[in-house]
Scaffold this active site. Sequence first.
Site, PDB file in Angstrom:
ATOM      1  N   ASP A 103       0.865  -1.169   0.000  1.00  0.00           N
ATOM      2  CA  ASP A 103       0.000   0.000   0.000  1.00  0.00           C
ATOM      3  C   ASP A 103       0.907   1.226   0.000  1.00  0.00           C
ATOM      4  OD1 ASP A 103      -2.249   1.621   0.090  1.00  0.00           O
ATOM      5  OD2 ASP A 103      -3.220   0.471   1.665  1.00  0.00           O
ATOM      6  N   TRP A 104       0.365   2.361  -0.408  1.00  0.00           N
ATOM      7  CA  TRP A 104       1.204   3.531  -0.659  1.00  0.00           C
ATOM      8  C   TRP A 104       1.833   4.043   0.641  1.00  0.00           C
ATOM      9  CZ3 TRP A 104       0.181   1.215  -4.635  1.00  0.00           C
ATOM     10  CH2 TRP A 104       0.383   1.697  -5.920  1.00  0.00           C
TER      11      TRP A 104
END
Length: 788
Positions: free
Chosen positions: A219-220
């Site tokens: 995930d970012w």
Amino acid sequence: MDDLLARLTLEQKVSLLGGQDFWSLPAIAEIGLRSLVMSDGPIGVRGTGWAPDDPSIALPSPTALAATWDPALARKAGHLLGQESRRKGVHLLLGPTVNLQRTPLGGRHFECYSEDPLLSGEIAVGFVAGVQEHGVGTTVKHLVGNDFETDRMTVDVRIGERALRELYLAPFERVVAAGGWGVMSAYNGVNGQPMASNGRLQSDILKDEWGFDGIVVSDWRAARETVAAALGGLDIAMPALENPWGAKLVAAVRAGEVAEELIDDKVRRVLRLAGRVGVLDGVPPAVGSFPPDLDGDAVAHEVAARSFVLARNEQFTLPLEPAALTKVAVIGALATDARVLGGGSAQVVPPHVISPLDGLSRALSGVDVVHAVGADPRPFLPALPQPASIELLGAGHRFDVDTAAVRWIGDLPAGLDPAVVTGLEMRTTFTPEQDGEHTFAVSGFGTFDLRVGAQQLYSGTLHPPGATRADLLLSPREQRAVAKLTAGEPVEVVLRQSIQPGMAHTVSATLGHLAPGVSADSMIEEAVALAASSDVAVVVVGTTEQVESEGFDRTSLSLPGRQDELVVRVAAANPRTVVVVNAGSPVLLPWADDVAAVLLTWFPGQEAGAALADVLLGVTEPGGRLPTTWPRREQDCPILQVVPRDGQVAYDEGIFIGYRAWQRAGTTPLYAFGHGLGYTSWQYETLSVSATEAVVTLTNTGARFGREIVQVYAGTQGESPAPERPARWLAGFHPVEAHPGETVTVRVPLPPRTWQVWDEGWQTVPGPYEVTAAHALDDPRLTATLSL
């Protein structure tokens, strides 16, 4: 792939394992590799930035898709988003989300399918197949335990092995077995180890045990460690911002902390994905020909109508008969400003949105359709609903928007370099219709200056010191000010936003407005009077972006504002009150037993109003069944814990979440899992079962063509043996259609896991079982016994 690997330096290999910007991996021309582009996309493909001239089809929310209980329709939705991905140059779609709805307080549950792992897995498999049949990859997310949002970056989720295997990992395992090409790693930790570095889950189970040959992308900004993430099964760390790999990972390899063979395995996976999606020369793509193009509006309309759950329909209030109507009251702020999608990374800009008022007005052309706000739950003022001109200062780039709001993550319009943009100016001419004090509002994040005519109404910074840009995007602030204006006299309104150098990749700015003379009491009184003078009252209630969004959890299941009061008052004034609930996940409906009909519409996408009109008027039957349990009272919910204690949330309930927990507690919810009414009736005739399937025969005994979801539940007969199991659990389901009087037979597969539990491996539990064919969990129709 080994011949390509041999031509790459260590620096080139590592470059392929991290974002070159916000949404893509770099190209390496000497091996024929083009840049691989990613995009958010649970309900629509946003692309790499905000492009007003290139809108994105907005499908209904994932909870709505799960409410159809139809993997084939999920596959069609996937086909559309695969088609959209190709149109926008996207190779990897960041979805679907299969985290379970463990508690209704989860703020992002509208983006998750269900509280049940079988239903979630089957809908996800259909969606993934549809996208990937267009040669576009998917990343099933968020592995694992990201079932709430509070402190999601740092919280450690404690999950027992049996619950982990039987519930939380099960949808991921199902997608991997069906051939998914990607998995996204979550922000949170599980059992003491951050997921981006969790080798047991990402390497041992996902890759080794399940045989997953795709990529694991963070995930970012979830990858925060160099060596631990490299050793923990992660393949791609995104985005370029604050990335822990790059030169640090190269140094770790040269220092002997990370074996280059491990880097090679990650690069092979990236190259395999690149070959599958067609950006690697000399490697035939996984898909040579694509499915026929679909009409996006038509698919959005079909999914919406099929997802709507008719929860209550007293005295056959619905469907409405247009010929018998002369005046219809449509009430609610969300009747004109429909919530069609959830907050956070699921947001896209659709080509249009059909509101409930617009949809009913078009469908009832000969009927007086009148609107009243009644109660406005929105904590921020809505954007001024008129065109505005936008200039990106420093770049000299101009474009127009339909309403006074801009928001994007990633690439700038026209591909501008964020480094050259110093600010944003929004300009419009406003002509007031009323004399008096008009309220204007600035919402978003950053430093703003708002001028209305010659007046400076606001100058300042909206966000607190130390807030991250991710926090600001998900939790914007608002500042209001008043300007005294004269009706009919145009005034120029200018909103300026200052942007720090290089930070224009994340922007949010909205100019809100409220006309004078509007009070909460007067709005309710107007709505009640309108309802009393109408044949039927359609009240649209729901949540707001400040209630259901990525980034935070709900603190209450109550509808915001005075919406409950509005429904009670309107229902007292007109017994034919139909309440449309525009919420992505369960909310409390304390008036549910006192209104004529309740229709749950989730976040219904861009065709919201058109689909609503079709369902209310009987053009289409409401086809949805609940993918989650709806409580009568908040205190009845078996699980509400989302706030960490000492940095942890313990899933002490084990396998008892959702309807499993409700059954164990012995509490009756408002609406049970699987509940949903239609416009016809069904008689279940026969049921026969084996260890591998249930065969159900049923007859449409009503007067209309209809669609039924045959739900099959299994349960142990007599006292539950060890290990403890739920009273009943979903074993299979299948949609069926029939004309009036028609009898049909459906075969529902029962997978081996129906009879298994996890006990240091999958173990089949022998003994007598009851298998039930049901309309809903609380509406069993036929039961048969089976011995294993």
